[in-house]
Scaffold this active site. Structure first.
Site, PDB file in Angstrom:
ATOM      1  N   ASP A   7       6.670  -2.816   5.040  1.00 52.17           N
ATOM      2  CA  ASP A   7       6.313  -1.817   4.632  1.00 52.17           C
ATOM      3  C   ASP A   7       7.126  -1.047   4.353  1.00 52.17           C
ATOM      4  O   ASP A   7       7.592  -0.245   5.536  1.00 52.17           O
ATOM      5  CB  ASP A   7       4.929  -1.596   5.408  1.00 52.17           C
ATOM      6  N   GLU A  68       6.179  -4.236   0.207  1.00 48.89           N
ATOM      7  CA  GLU A  68       5.433  -3.286  -0.767  1.00 48.89           C
ATOM      8  C   GLU A  68       5.955  -2.919  -2.009  1.00 48.89           C
ATOM      9  O   GLU A  68       7.036  -2.290  -1.844  1.00 48.89           O
ATOM     10  CB  GLU A  68       4.678  -2.302  -0.029  1.00 48.89           C
ATOM     11  N   ASP A 141       1.907   1.635   9.685  1.00 50.06           N
ATOM     12  CA  ASP A 141       2.994   1.090   8.940  1.00 50.06           C
ATOM     13  C   ASP A 141       3.140  -0.504   9.248  1.00 50.06           C
ATOM     14  O   ASP A 141       3.698  -1.326   8.608  1.00 50.06           O
ATOM     15  CB  ASP A 141       4.233   1.855   9.174  1.00 50.06           C
TER      16      ASP A 141
END
Length: 182
Positions: A7, A68, A141
């Protein structure tokens, strides 16, 4: 399959390694957040992220990396840092020849919760449930990185098989000479 989920973020870059396959229980191998200080120059912060991701790749030797996909937000300074960290993640994985998948936040939410509009607490709760954890990985996160890895195992493996089947179908048929029986 072992997947490193990333992420990306300039201040907090979530990382999580999940192992498993479709239809089988998944296992959390490790999860953490790579942190950089806003007091440092951006270039130094990116080097810190690169070194951290390289260390994770060395230690856990994933079969694939799921990152991501960066999407536009209203705050351009946030999107720039996220995009820069994402680029570092793509480079460190590509340098090693690892398969890389980009998943949008809504794809991840849909894969993990069943709804592409789920809130972060719902994603964290489902990550904990899927991996049989007492609590979601923290901060968000870290949980998001694990959700990316789960998504890739569940969707990425199937997508790779579909891509391979399409590629095989588009190749010309192989002909073999007939044997005469001698």
């Amino acid at each position: 399959m072992r997947v490193l989920g990333i992420d990306p973020g300039l201040t907090r870059c979530g990382v999580g390694v999940v192992e498993g396959s479709v239809g089988r229980p998944l296992t959390l191998i490790d999860v953490n957040v790579l942190r950089t200080s806003a007091d440092q120059p951006v270039a130094q912060r990116l080097v810190t992220i690169e070194k951290g991701l390289d260390a994770w790749l060395d230690e856990f030797e994933p079969d694939a990396v799921a990152v991501e996909r960066v999407f536009a937000r209203s705050d351009s300074s946030t999107i720039m840092g996220t995009a820069q960290a994402s680029g570092i993640a793509l480079v460190v994985a590509a340098r090693r020849g690892l398969p890389i998948a980009l998943h949008t936040p809504s794809e991840v939410k849909a894969a993990v919760t069943g709804s592409g509009r789920a809130a972060k607490p719902q994603v964290g709760a489902m990550v904990a449930r899927i991996l049989r954890l007492d609590a979601p990985p923290s901060p968000a996160d870290a949980s998001d990185a694990v959700a990316l890895a789960i998504t890739h195992i569940w969707r990425g493996g199937a997508q790779a098989r579909l891509d391979a089947a399409v590629a095989a179908a588009s190749r010309p048929a192989r002909t073999t000479p007939m044997r005469t029986g001698r």
